[in-house]
Motif scaffolding. Structure first.
Motif, PDB file in Angstrom:
ATOM      1  N   ARG A 188       0.835  -1.200   0.000  1.00  0.00           N
ATOM      2  CA  ARG A 188       0.000   0.000   0.000  1.00  0.00           C
ATOM      3  C   ARG A 188       0.871   1.252   0.000  1.00  0.00           C
ATOM      4  O   ARG A 188       0.647   2.194  -0.763  1.00  0.00           O
ATOM      5  CB  ARG A 188      -0.918  -0.013   1.217  1.00  0.00           C
ATOM      6  CG  ARG A 188      -1.930   1.125   1.241  1.00  0.00           C
ATOM      7  CD  ARG A 188      -2.754   1.120   2.515  1.00  0.00           C
ATOM      8  NE  ARG A 188      -1.987   1.524   3.673  1.00  0.00           N
ATOM      9  CZ  ARG A 188      -1.709   2.779   4.010  1.00  0.00           C
ATOM     10  NH1 ARG A 188      -2.144   3.767   3.255  1.00  0.00           N
ATOM     11  NH2 ARG A 188      -0.992   3.069   5.068  1.00  0.00           N
ATOM     12  N   ARG A 189       1.904   1.264   0.847  1.00  0.00           N
ATOM     13  CA  ARG A 189       2.819   2.412   0.905  1.00  0.00           C
ATOM     14  C   ARG A 189       3.550   2.609  -0.414  1.00  0.00           C
ATOM     15  O   ARG A 189       3.730   3.735  -0.880  1.00  0.00           O
ATOM     16  CB  ARG A 189       3.818   2.234   2.044  1.00  0.00           C
ATOM     17  CG  ARG A 189       3.216   2.426   3.392  1.00  0.00           C
ATOM     18  CD  ARG A 189       4.248   2.262   4.473  1.00  0.00           C
ATOM     19  NE  ARG A 189       3.626   2.376   5.791  1.00  0.00           N
ATOM     20  CZ  ARG A 189       4.119   1.876   6.885  1.00  0.00           C
ATOM     21  NH1 ARG A 189       5.274   1.222   6.864  1.00  0.00           N
ATOM     22  NH2 ARG A 189       3.495   2.019   8.035  1.00  0.00           N
ATOM     23  N   ASP A 190       3.978   1.510  -1.022  1.00  0.00           N
ATOM     24  CA  ASP A 190       4.658   1.598  -2.329  1.00  0.00           C
ATOM     25  C   ASP A 190       3.703   2.148  -3.396  1.00  0.00           C
ATOM     26  O   ASP A 190       4.106   2.947  -4.242  1.00  0.00           O
ATOM     27  CB  ASP A 190       5.189   0.225  -2.748  1.00  0.00           C
ATOM     28  CG  ASP A 190       6.367  -0.243  -1.892  1.00  0.00           C
ATOM     29  OD1 ASP A 190       6.944   0.606  -1.171  1.00  0.00           O
ATOM     30  OD2 ASP A 190       6.691  -1.451  -1.942  1.00  0.00           O
ATOM     31  N   ALA A 191       2.434   1.721  -3.343  1.00  0.00           N
ATOM     32  CA  ALA A 191       1.459   2.201  -4.314  1.00  0.00           C
ATOM     33  C   ALA A 191       1.219   3.703  -4.125  1.00  0.00           C
ATOM     34  O   ALA A 191       1.128   4.459  -5.097  1.00  0.00           O
ATOM     35  CB  ALA A 191       0.147   1.435  -4.182  1.00  0.00           C
ATOM     36  N   ILE A 192       1.139   4.143  -2.861  1.00  0.00           N
ATOM     37  CA  ILE A 192       0.954   5.575  -2.581  1.00  0.00           C
ATOM     38  C   ILE A 192       2.164   6.359  -3.070  1.00  0.00           C
ATOM     39  O   ILE A 192       2.030   7.392  -3.734  1.00  0.00           O
ATOM     40  CB  ILE A 192       0.701   5.810  -1.077  1.00  0.00           C
ATOM     41  CG1 ILE A 192      -0.672   5.272  -0.692  1.00  0.00           C
ATOM     42  CG2 ILE A 192       0.817   7.291  -0.733  1.00  0.00           C
ATOM     43  CD1 ILE A 192      -0.934   5.266   0.797  1.00  0.00           C
ATOM     44  N   LYS A 193       3.367   5.851  -2.779  1.00  0.00           N
ATOM     45  CA  LYS A 193       4.593   6.523  -3.228  1.00  0.00           C
ATOM     46  C   LYS A 193       4.636   6.590  -4.744  1.00  0.00           C
ATOM     47  O   LYS A 193       4.959   7.627  -5.327  1.00  0.00           O
ATOM     48  CB  LYS A 193       5.818   5.785  -2.686  1.00  0.00           C
ATOM     49  CG  LYS A 193       7.128   6.465  -3.016  1.00  0.00           C
ATOM     50  CD  LYS A 193       8.299   5.671  -2.442  1.00  0.00           C
ATOM     51  CE  LYS A 193       9.622   6.301  -2.724  1.00  0.00           C
ATOM     52  NZ  LYS A 193       9.917   6.582  -4.104  1.00  0.00           N
ATOM     53  N   LYS A 194       4.275   5.488  -5.400  1.00  0.00           N
ATOM     54  CA  LYS A 194       4.257   5.464  -6.862  1.00  0.00           C
ATOM     55  C   LYS A 194       3.212   6.466  -7.385  1.00  0.00           C
ATOM     56  O   LYS A 194       3.448   7.163  -8.373  1.00  0.00           O
ATOM     57  CB  LYS A 194       3.944   4.063  -7.379  1.00  0.00           C
ATOM     58  CG  LYS A 194       3.987   3.975  -8.903  1.00  0.00           C
ATOM     59  CD  LYS A 194       3.656   2.579  -9.362  1.00  0.00           C
ATOM     60  CE  LYS A 194       3.710   2.405 -10.852  1.00  0.00           C
ATOM     61  NZ  LYS A 194       3.194   3.429 -11.683  1.00  0.00           N
ATOM     62  N   GLY A 195       2.071   6.562  -6.693  1.00  0.00           N
ATOM     63  CA  GLY A 195       1.038   7.522  -7.091  1.00  0.00           C
ATOM     64  C   GLY A 195       1.538   8.949  -7.022  1.00  0.00           C
ATOM     65  O   GLY A 195       1.323   9.743  -7.939  1.00  0.00           O
ATOM     66  N   TYR A 196       2.243   9.279  -5.932  1.00  0.00           N
ATOM     67  CA  TYR A 196       2.798  10.634  -5.819  1.00  0.00           C
ATOM     68  C   TYR A 196       3.871  10.874  -6.874  1.00  0.00           C
ATOM     69  O   TYR A 196       3.948  11.953  -7.467  1.00  0.00           O
ATOM     70  CB  TYR A 196       3.367  10.874  -4.413  1.00  0.00           C
ATOM     71  CG  TYR A 196       2.320  11.234  -3.405  1.00  0.00           C
ATOM     72  CD1 TYR A 196       1.735  12.495  -3.419  1.00  0.00           C
ATOM     73  CD2 TYR A 196       1.903  10.330  -2.439  1.00  0.00           C
ATOM     74  CE1 TYR A 196       0.760  12.841  -2.491  1.00  0.00           C
ATOM     75  CE2 TYR A 196       0.934  10.666  -1.505  1.00  0.00           C
ATOM     76  CZ  TYR A 196       0.362  11.914  -1.545  1.00  0.00           C
ATOM     77  OH  TYR A 196      -0.595  12.260  -0.633  1.00  0.00           O
ATOM     78  N   ASP A 197       4.699   9.872  -7.131  1.00  0.00           N
ATOM     79  CA  ASP A 197       5.735  10.011  -8.165  1.00  0.00           C
ATOM     80  C   ASP A 197       5.091  10.208  -9.539  1.00  0.00           C
ATOM     81  O   ASP A 197       5.545  11.039 -10.335  1.00  0.00           O
ATOM     82  CB  ASP A 197       6.654   8.782  -8.171  1.00  0.00           C
ATOM     83  CG  ASP A 197       7.540   8.707  -6.937  1.00  0.00           C
ATOM     84  OD1 ASP A 197       7.676   9.741  -6.236  1.00  0.00           O
ATOM     85  OD2 ASP A 197       8.094   7.614  -6.660  1.00  0.00           O
TER      86      ASP A 197
END
Length: 176
Positions: A19-28
């Motif tokens: 979930r954290r990786d998906a959020i980080k990828k979303g912000y990127d």
């Protein structure tokens, strides 16, 4: 073998990391897509933008796109109206041309250019009399204000119609 609790804990940790990786990828991805996020401020160096800044710039960009879309829709609507008006004018002109081609002898008893000029001159003289009496030229600002008030007062459809009728009566009495 792991206990059931450990398996659940590990699965939960993996899901949380995912979930954290998906959020980080979303912000990127947002930072890569939104043009205002790509512009780095060189005074702060190459610091990474905060999530709040990325979200605010994204919201601002979406609002900008929404305004642009509305503006383009209005322009398209205006252009459609213009096209419709031009089509109507085209049909009318085609009807005029067809009528003239069908009856080429019509129009031989037309009003002379001198009579047309006399009507035009009479209308302009009448308008100039009221214009000259209403205008003050002490400054450009005062001139502009006077012109607008004169147009509002003396260029109403019924006023212009009365002027034209009066001029046509004068020209008619001069001809007969």
């Amino acid at each position: 073998k792991e206990s059931y609790k450990d398996q659940r804990r590990r699965a939960h940790t993996q899901a949380e990391q995912k979930r954290r990786d998906a959020i980080k990828k979303g912000y990127d991805d947002l930072q890569a897509i939104v043009p205002t996020c790509q512009q780095q401020d060189f005074s702060i160096g190459s610091q990474k933008l905060s999530k709040a800044i990325i979200l605010q710039k994204t919201i601002d960009y979406i609002q900008f796109l929404h305004k642009e879309k509305k503006k383009q829709e209005e322009e398209v609507s205006t252009l459609r109206k213009d096209v419709m008006a031009l089509k109507i004018m085209k049909v009318n002109y085609e009807q005029i041309v067809k009528a003239h081609q069908d009856n080429p002898s019509e129009g031989k008893d037309q009003v002379s250019d001198q009579v047309k000029f006399n009507v035009f001159q009479g209308i302009m003289d009448s308008l100039f009399e009221s214009f000259n009496a209403s205008i003050s030229v002490t400054s450009f600002q005062e001139l502009s204000a006077c012109v607008f008030s004169w147009i509002e007062e003396h260029c109403k459809p019924h006023t212009l119609r009365d002027i034209v009728i009066g001029v046509l009566h004068q020209v008619k009495s001069q001809l007969y």
